[in-house]
Design a protein around this motif. Structure first.
Motif, PDB file in Angstrom:
ATOM      1  N   GLU A  45       0.804  -1.226   0.000  1.00 20.84           N
ATOM      2  CA  GLU A  45       0.000   0.000   0.000  1.00 20.84           C
ATOM      3  C   GLU A  45       0.834   1.272   0.000  1.00 20.84           C
ATOM      4  O   GLU A  45       0.333   2.348  -0.323  1.00 20.84           O
ATOM      5  CB  GLU A  45      -0.971   0.005   1.182  1.00 20.84           C
ATOM      6  CG  GLU A  45      -0.263   0.039   2.532  1.00 20.84           C
ATOM      7  CD  GLU A  45      -1.202  -0.171   3.708  1.00 20.84           C
ATOM      8  OE1 GLU A  45      -1.138   0.649   4.643  1.00 20.84           O
ATOM      9  OE2 GLU A  45      -1.970  -1.134   3.672  1.00 20.84           O
ATOM     10  N   ILE A  46       2.110   1.166   0.358  1.00 17.13           N
ATOM     11  CA  ILE A  46       2.963   2.357   0.357  1.00 17.13           C
ATOM     12  C   ILE A  46       3.984   2.353  -0.800  1.00 17.13           C
ATOM     13  O   ILE A  46       4.863   3.194  -0.860  1.00 17.13           O
ATOM     14  CB  ILE A  46       3.671   2.589   1.709  1.00 17.13           C
ATOM     15  CG1 ILE A  46       4.584   1.430   2.073  1.00 17.13           C
ATOM     16  CG2 ILE A  46       2.651   2.879   2.797  1.00 17.13           C
ATOM     17  CD1 ILE A  46       5.441   1.698   3.310  1.00 17.13           C
ATOM     18  N   SER A  47       3.818   1.400  -1.729  1.00 19.03           N
ATOM     19  CA  SER A  47       4.631   1.433  -2.943  1.00 19.03           C
ATOM     20  C   SER A  47       4.257   2.687  -3.719  1.00 19.03           C
ATOM     21  O   SER A  47       3.121   3.148  -3.666  1.00 19.03           O
ATOM     22  CB  SER A  47       4.371   0.195  -3.797  1.00 19.03           C
ATOM     23  OG  SER A  47       4.782  -0.972  -3.130  1.00 19.03           O
ATOM     24  N   GLU A  48       5.225   3.230  -4.434  1.00 15.23           N
ATOM     25  CA  GLU A  48       5.006   4.495  -5.147  1.00 15.23           C
ATOM     26  C   GLU A  48       5.288   4.317  -6.634  1.00 15.23           C
ATOM     27  O   GLU A  48       6.333   3.781  -7.001  1.00 15.23           O
ATOM     28  CB  GLU A  48       5.957   5.561  -4.585  1.00 15.23           C
ATOM     29  CG  GLU A  48       5.777   5.812  -3.112  1.00 15.23           C
ATOM     30  CD  GLU A  48       6.899   6.638  -2.495  1.00 15.23           C
ATOM     31  OE1 GLU A  48       7.939   6.865  -3.157  1.00 15.23           O
ATOM     32  OE2 GLU A  48       6.726   7.058  -1.336  1.00 15.23           O
ATOM     33  N   PRO A  49       4.357   4.759  -7.494  1.00 21.21           N
ATOM     34  CA  PRO A  49       4.645   4.704  -8.930  1.00 21.21           C
ATOM     35  C   PRO A  49       5.810   5.626  -9.256  1.00 21.21           C
ATOM     36  O   PRO A  49       6.001   6.638  -8.591  1.00 21.21           O
ATOM     37  CB  PRO A  49       3.351   5.195  -9.580  1.00 21.21           C
ATOM     38  CG  PRO A  49       2.635   5.947  -8.523  1.00 21.21           C
ATOM     39  CD  PRO A  49       3.067   5.382  -7.212  1.00 21.21           C
ATOM     40  N   ILE A  50       6.582   5.259 -10.256  1.00 20.08           N
ATOM     41  CA  ILE A  50       7.736   6.072 -10.638  1.00 20.08           C
ATOM     42  C   ILE A  50       7.474   6.731 -11.988  1.00 20.08           C
ATOM     43  O   ILE A  50       7.402   6.063 -13.024  1.00 20.08           O
ATOM     44  CB  ILE A  50       9.032   5.243 -10.702  1.00 20.08           C
ATOM     45  CG1 ILE A  50       9.330   4.613  -9.346  1.00 20.08           C
ATOM     46  CG2 ILE A  50      10.194   6.125 -11.166  1.00 20.08           C
ATOM     47  CD1 ILE A  50      10.585   3.769  -9.328  1.00 20.08           C
ATOM     48  N   LYS A  51       7.330   8.041 -11.961  1.00 15.27           N
ATOM     49  CA  LYS A  51       7.190   8.829 -13.179  1.00 15.27           C
ATOM     50  C   LYS A  51       8.573   9.008 -13.806  1.00 15.27           C
ATOM     51  O   LYS A  51       9.546   9.297 -13.117  1.00 15.27           O
ATOM     52  CB  LYS A  51       6.600  10.206 -12.858  1.00 15.27           C
ATOM     53  CG  LYS A  51       6.494  11.115 -14.058  1.00 15.27           C
ATOM     54  CD  LYS A  51       5.983  12.485 -13.677  1.00 15.27           C
ATOM     55  CE  LYS A  51       5.936  13.394 -14.891  1.00 15.27           C
ATOM     56  NZ  LYS A  51       5.473  14.736 -14.548  1.00 15.27           N
ATOM     57  N   GLY A  52       8.651   8.813 -15.112  1.00 11.76           N
ATOM     58  CA  GLY A  52       9.908   9.041 -15.816  1.00 11.76           C
ATOM     59  C   GLY A  52      10.870   7.868 -15.813  1.00 11.76           C
ATOM     60  O   GLY A  52      11.995   8.008 -16.280  1.00 11.76           O
ATOM     61  N   ALA A  53      10.429   6.710 -15.322  1.00 10.22           N
ATOM     62  CA  ALA A  53      11.285   5.520 -15.388  1.00 10.22           C
ATOM     63  C   ALA A  53      11.370   5.068 -16.839  1.00 10.22           C
ATOM     64  O   ALA A  53      10.441   5.268 -17.628  1.00 10.22           O
ATOM     65  CB  ALA A  53      10.723   4.409 -14.518  1.00 10.22           C
ATOM     66  N   LYS A  54      12.486   4.457 -17.200  1.00 13.30           N
ATOM     67  CA  LYS A  54      12.666   3.968 -18.560  1.00 13.30           C
ATOM     68  C   LYS A  54      12.660   2.447 -18.571  1.00 13.30           C
ATOM     69  O   LYS A  54      13.282   1.807 -17.720  1.00 13.30           O
ATOM     70  CB  LYS A  54      13.978   4.477 -19.151  1.00 13.30           C
ATOM     71  CG  LYS A  54      13.976   5.962 -19.423  1.00 13.30           C
ATOM     72  CD  LYS A  54      15.262   6.403 -20.063  1.00 13.30           C
ATOM     73  CE  LYS A  54      15.256   7.913 -20.277  1.00 13.30           C
ATOM     74  NZ  LYS A  54      16.536   8.352 -20.843  1.00 13.30           N
ATOM     75  N   VAL A  55      11.926   1.907 -19.543  1.00 11.80           N
ATOM     76  CA  VAL A  55      11.914   0.474 -19.778  1.00 11.80           C
ATOM     77  C   VAL A  55      12.224   0.245 -21.245  1.00 11.80           C
ATOM     78  O   VAL A  55      12.115   1.154 -22.071  1.00 11.80           O
ATOM     79  CB  VAL A  55      10.558  -0.182 -19.410  1.00 11.80           C
ATOM     80  CG1 VAL A  55      10.245  -0.003 -17.943  1.00 11.80           C
ATOM     81  CG2 VAL A  55       9.426   0.342 -20.257  1.00 11.80           C
ATOM     82  N   VAL A 151       3.191  -1.862   7.704  1.00 13.99           N
ATOM     83  CA  VAL A 151       2.567  -2.258   6.445  1.00 13.99           C
ATOM     84  C   VAL A 151       2.591  -3.774   6.300  1.00 13.99           C
ATOM     85  O   VAL A 151       1.590  -4.393   5.926  1.00 13.99           O
ATOM     86  CB  VAL A 151       3.280  -1.582   5.252  1.00 13.99           C
ATOM     87  CG1 VAL A 151       2.799  -2.139   3.925  1.00 13.99           C
ATOM     88  CG2 VAL A 151       3.081  -0.081   5.317  1.00 13.99           C
ATOM     89  N   ILE A 152       3.724  -4.375   6.624  1.00 10.22           N
ATOM     90  CA  ILE A 152       3.863  -5.828   6.540  1.00 10.22           C
ATOM     91  C   ILE A 152       2.905  -6.489   7.536  1.00 10.22           C
ATOM     92  O   ILE A 152       2.249  -7.485   7.218  1.00 10.22           O
ATOM     93  CB  ILE A 152       5.327  -6.253   6.791  1.00 10.22           C
ATOM     94  CG1 ILE A 152       6.260  -5.651   5.732  1.00 10.22           C
ATOM     95  CG2 ILE A 152       5.458  -7.764   6.842  1.00 10.22           C
ATOM     96  CD1 ILE A 152       5.930  -5.992   4.300  1.00 10.22           C
ATOM     97  N   ALA A 153       2.800  -5.938   8.728  1.00 11.81           N
ATOM     98  CA  ALA A 153       1.888  -6.478   9.742  1.00 11.81           C
ATOM     99  C   ALA A 153       0.435  -6.391   9.275  1.00 11.81           C
ATOM    100  O   ALA A 153      -0.364  -7.303   9.540  1.00 11.81           O
ATOM    101  CB  ALA A 153       2.066  -5.745  11.067  1.00 11.81           C
TER     102      ALA A 153
END
Length: 165
Positions: A45-55, A151-153
């Motif tokens: 729930e606290i993961s954050e999307p990354i703007k501007g990442a390259k794939v 968060v894990i709990a």
């Protein structure tokens, strides 16, 4: 990322892909890149999307491993979503999406076993849609956020249940 924005993004991709399906032979690979803020190896729930990442996307010959198709430096939007458009069928090739670069200095570590995902770029697999959805890929935050244990709990786990990367 809000559920509404996720649904809007998905709707736009589906409309674009439907139109492409009707008019051309393109495939559309859709996925998301996020920052694993807990260093847990999965999205929380606290993961954050990354703007501007390259794939990137690479297709290789099954026998020799020679690269036959590439899509380089595809960049994620503000929700960490990317779209790779691939022309033609690549049934005889192994295609993979690869993490390339994170713009975040605090979240740019790559885990070698979790930096790519395979995708089937062919009509010969009982999938009627030209859209291929990828599992999310992640960069690791240099240090986990201080509240990662909570968060894990909340997931019914303890830090001992996961391998903090």
């Amino acid at each position: 990322m809000t559920k509404v924005s996720q649904l809007v993004n998905l709707f736009v991709v589906v409309v674009i892909c439907f139109m492409s399906y009707v008019y051309c032979d393109d495939f559309h690979v859709v996925g998301q890149i996020y920052c694993d803020t807990c260093r847990a190896g999965f999205e929380t729930e606290i993961s954050e999307p990354i703007k501007g990442a390259k794939v990137g996307l690479e297709c290789r010959n099954k026998e020799g491993g020679n690269i036959t198709y590439t899509a380089e430096d595809v960049v994620t939007d503000e929700e960490g979503m990317y779209l790779v458009v691939i022309n033609g069928d690549h049934e005889d090739y192994i295609c993979e999406v690869l993490l390339k670069e994170s713009p975040r200095y605090d979240c740019n570590e790559v885990v070698p076993t979790r930096n790519q995902g395979r995708v089937a770029i062919t009509d010969n697999n009982d999938i009627d849609s030209p859209i291929r959805f990828m599992n999310s890929l992640a960069f690791l935050k240099k240090e986990p956020l201080s509240n990662f244990s909570k968060v894990i709990a909340n997931l019914g786990l303890t830090p001992d249940d996961i391998t903090v990367l």
